[in-house]
Every structure is written in C-alpha cells, then in structure tokens.
Design a protein around this motif. Sequence first.
Motif: not given
Length: 444
Positions: A207-212, A233-242, A261-267
């Motif tokens: 989920q791209n959270l800071s490991l604090n 939900t995040y795991i399903d969205a990460l399938k399209d991200i390289p 940005d997983i849901f906007k599909k922008i890196m």
Amino acid sequence: MNVFDWLSDMDMPFGKRFDIVEVKFKGGRKEYFRNVNQLDLHTGDYVVCEMASGYHIGAVSLQGDLVRVQMLKRKIADDENIKSIYRVATSRDLEKHEQSIARDLTTMYRAREMVKDLKLNMKLSDVEFQSDNTKATFYYSADDRVDFRELIKVLAGEFKARIEMRQISLRQEAGRLGGIGACGRELCCSTWLTEFKNITTSAARYQNLSLNPTKLSGQCGRLKCCLNYELETYIDALKDIPHVDAPLKTQKGLAHLQKTDIFKKIMWFGYENDSTTWHPITLEQVNKILKLNAQGQKPISLDVLDIEEVVLAVPAIGINSDLAKMDKKFSSREQSQGGNRKNKKKKSGGNNPNNSGGNPNPKTNTAATQVEGKAKTEGGNSNPKTTAPSQEPKAKAEGGNPNPKTNPSSPQEPKAKAEGGNPNPSPKGNQQHRGRREKGGDKK
C-alpha cells in the motif's frame, strides 16, 4: 458492537422462532444460551444465565434466525453443551451484579501488587467477578510460560473465591480495555472484530505506506488490523504496474523510482542530479523505457522517447522529399557559382597591364591578336584563334606562340618556348617560320 437485527420487525410464530439467544458480558465477550423457558425477550434485556459454577448476568444482544448464522460463522455446534437462561434479571439481581462490578478494579490493583511480590513476568490487564461473587477470572498477558500456582493460592485466600487465570494476546487485551484509534473511531477489536489474522509488514509495502512503527502500530503495540482491510484491492491494482528493480537509463541520466500512484497508474521518477524534482510518467512510457533499456538503448529523457521521434519523423520526410531535393539542387548551384566568381577574380588580378607582355583586355578579338603578334620582335606564329586568358600572358612573356590548340599540360610546349621555336607541331606553322627567317637574312 451488536449485530443489527433486520428481522426484528417481522412477525413470526413464537413456536418456530430459533430458541438460542446471544448474550453479551463484560469486555464484549459473547456467549450463546438456550431459551428453554420460552421467555419473551428483547434486545438489551438483562437475563440470568447458567454457568459452570453459579450464575452470571448479561444483556441480550441478538436473537432469532440471525443467531443461527452467527453460530455457523463461529463454528459453534447446537448440542447439549449449550447452557440455558434461568430468568429475566430482577432488581435484586442487578444490585448484586453492580456490586460485583465494583470489586473488579480494586481486585486488579491488589493482584498486581502480589505479582510484583512474587516476581512473575506477567501483566494483569482485567478482572471479572461473576455476578454471584463465587468466581473471579483474571486476564493476563505474558511472553513466556508463567508458573502462577503460588499466585492462585494467594489470590484465593485473599478474595475468598474460585480463581481462574486466562491468558490473552495483546490484541485481545486492547479489545477488552477499549479505546479510540488513530482514525477517531472506537477500536475495531472492542466493537465488531472477533478474529485476529496475522499481519506482516508486506501489507504496508503493497500500500506504499512508510515503514514507521509508531504510525503502523496500534494501541496493542502490534501492527494495525486495518492494514488487511484493503490489501486485496491493492494487490489486484498492482498487477498492471511494472516491477522496477533498477533505475531507468536515459541520455539525461539515471532516473530512480520515488513514488507509485496505484489507482491513478502513474509512477514518479527523479534524476540523480536533481532528486528534488519528480517527473510523473504513465505505465505505458515506463514499459517502453524498460524495453529500450533491455535492448541496450537509452531514450533522450523520461518525457521524450526514441520511438515517438521516429514515428513523427518518417511521415515528414516522405511528404517534403521534393522540397528537400530542390533545396539540395539550388544549394549546389549557388556553391558552383560562388566558386566561379572567386576564380574570375583571381584571373582578373593575373591579367594586370603593368606585367610585361600581358594583355589588359581578357576578351580580345581575333584581329587584335594578329596585329599584336606581328608587331613583336621575332615573334612566333600569330594564330587567329586566341588562347584562354590564363595561358596568353605566359606565351607572350616567353615570346612563344599563343596557340589555343596546344595542350598546356604537354611536356613539349615549355621546350619550344625556351628555344624560341614554334610550339605548334603543325607543318604550316613550321613553313611560315622558315620563310620569316629567310626574309630576315636578306634584309640583313
């Protein structure tokens, strides 16, 4: 947190109603009892329930067919082990119940002092007295196994009740104590959450959270249970991200991945030289750059790719091919004309009238050349065909024949000029030369 009874408004025959009732006790603990006396109960009513030793008072939280669903969910069998409900609690029963609740806090403080005296590595979190004051349950948490046999003897002699020690986890402890979470709501473990699943740091990475640890841990000191709520939900969205392991290679420099940005599909990438500026790139552009890097090629930058430039340049060349040819043609003509002008300037500078034997006019006619050849002393054959302007001064200066037909590169011409002979190999020129010599001898 109680389950909403959406079947409460429906009238059902009393004999066909499910006879097991869900009862809630202190700390959110729920148990199931059979309504053997066919009591007319409602949600929130206090009832006296059967226990292994004595009785206990709790509140009705759910009844009807929804209880059957909850029992299937918790895998509780409908058999003889389910205890029964005695009666609806009276005012005297409620007074005893309040007195037993008042003993819980003082008993817990006294028990903690006993634990310190016995030097036991355990933490007492809660104490619950039964409504008839015949039994006390102590809830504790510990990292290792604890030998509390001596403690049970001391507690039984101190409080004059049957002692039960029950070990709970840190999450169950937080659920019993209750509290407000970081979201501003009551803790999930103290309201509706009953099953505690294993939570790892990979859920935070997905989920791209800071490991604090201070932000990811709850009041129990463990990772928050809510990290698992949206994990699928995040795991399903990460399938399209390289998956980018190494920095992207461009002609501008190496670009490191900064954020996704997983849901906007922008890196978002940043160059090594300028780490403060992040460049947003779509997933298609990232895949193209990865393919180019795999082939050993580097795009110009993250925004300008080689593939896009080639696609745009090919049709432009095909459309303007005729114009390009015309430009080349006129440019070559201009260069040739400029070279001829330079040569003419050099030649005009060589035909200076001050030079001995030079012709000031480069464009002389045939008659002028004949008169000029006869006037010279011991001149050669005056050919009516004048030579090129560049060759005429040399021939006049040496006293030779300015014949345009002679090859300037032939080796015989300089010899003829040096001896004063005729550079023209034709027989006519030789006969005329001999005749002039004879005439000159007669005159002398």
